[in-house]
Design a protein around this motif. Sequence first.
Motif, PDB file in Angstrom:
ATOM      1  N   CYS A   1     -10.332  -8.636   1.591  1.00  0.00           N
ATOM      2  CA  CYS A   1      -9.510  -8.463   0.399  1.00  0.00           C
ATOM      3  C   CYS A   1      -8.787  -9.776   0.128  1.00  0.00           C
ATOM      4  CB  CYS A   1      -8.516  -7.327   0.616  1.00  0.00           C
ATOM      5  SG  CYS A   1      -7.277  -7.200  -0.677  1.00  0.00           S
TER       6      CYS A   1
ATOM      7  N   CYS B   1      -8.948  -2.367  -3.612  1.00  0.00           N
ATOM      8  CA  CYS B   1      -8.724  -2.395  -2.174  1.00  0.00           C
ATOM      9  C   CYS B   1      -8.041  -1.103  -1.740  1.00  0.00           C
ATOM     10  CB  CYS B   1      -7.857  -3.601  -1.822  1.00  0.00           C
ATOM     11  SG  CYS B   1      -7.332  -3.626  -0.106  1.00  0.00           S
TER      12      CYS B   1
ATOM     13  N   GLU C   1      -6.298  -0.634   0.826  1.00  0.00           N
ATOM     14  CA  GLU C   1      -5.040  -0.909   1.518  1.00  0.00           C
ATOM     15  C   GLU C   1      -3.903  -1.222   0.551  1.00  0.00           C
ATOM     16  OE1 GLU C   1      -5.958   0.229   5.065  1.00  0.00           O
ATOM     17  OE2 GLU C   1      -4.077  -0.881   4.861  1.00  0.00           O
ATOM     18  N   CYS C   2      -4.171  -2.179  -0.377  1.00  0.00           N
ATOM     19  CA  CYS C   2      -3.085  -2.613  -1.256  1.00  0.00           C
ATOM     20  C   CYS C   2      -3.312  -2.197  -2.705  1.00  0.00           C
ATOM     21  CB  CYS C   2      -2.903  -4.133  -1.159  1.00  0.00           C
ATOM     22  SG  CYS C   2      -4.362  -5.075  -1.652  1.00  0.00           S
TER      23      CYS C   2
ATOM     24  N   CYS D   1      -4.623  -8.777   0.898  1.00  0.00           N
ATOM     25  CA  CYS D   1      -4.082  -8.344   2.190  1.00  0.00           C
ATOM     26  C   CYS D   1      -5.028  -8.664   3.343  1.00  0.00           C
ATOM     27  CB  CYS D   1      -3.765  -6.848   2.160  1.00  0.00           C
ATOM     28  SG  CYS D   1      -5.225  -5.813   1.926  1.00  0.00           S
TER      29      CYS D   1
HETATM   30 ZN   LIG Z   1      -6.026  -5.472  -0.147  1.00  0.00          ZN
END
Ligand SMILES: [Zn+2]
Length: 98
Positions: free
Chosen positions: A68, A52, A54-55, A71
């Motif tokens: 995801c 991912c 983002e995370c 998140c």
């Molecule tokens: Zn994520």
Amino acid sequence: MILGTAGIVFWGHSGKIVAAIGLVIGLIAMLGSLAVYFWAGILSTSAVQLECPECHKLTKMLGKTDRCMFCRTILTLDPEQANITADELEANQSATLH
Ligand SMILES: [Zn+2]
């Protein structure tokens, strides 16, 4: 008596046909459910594992767009949808769903 015997033979024969039809229907239903299981198996194995953005955790994607697991960021493999924001994608998805 001859007629009666003929009737028993006739009904016995059509009874066999009914039994055969039932057998065929059962077989088709079984094959159908088998095909669904097979398809579901293919779908689950075709899940793309990716990191991912983002995370930075490993998550799985089913189909072209998915969220995801950690998140809830919407991820996509479709380059046409990759440029739009999550809100726009959400609007698109709810528009196609309803
Ligand atoms: Zn994520």
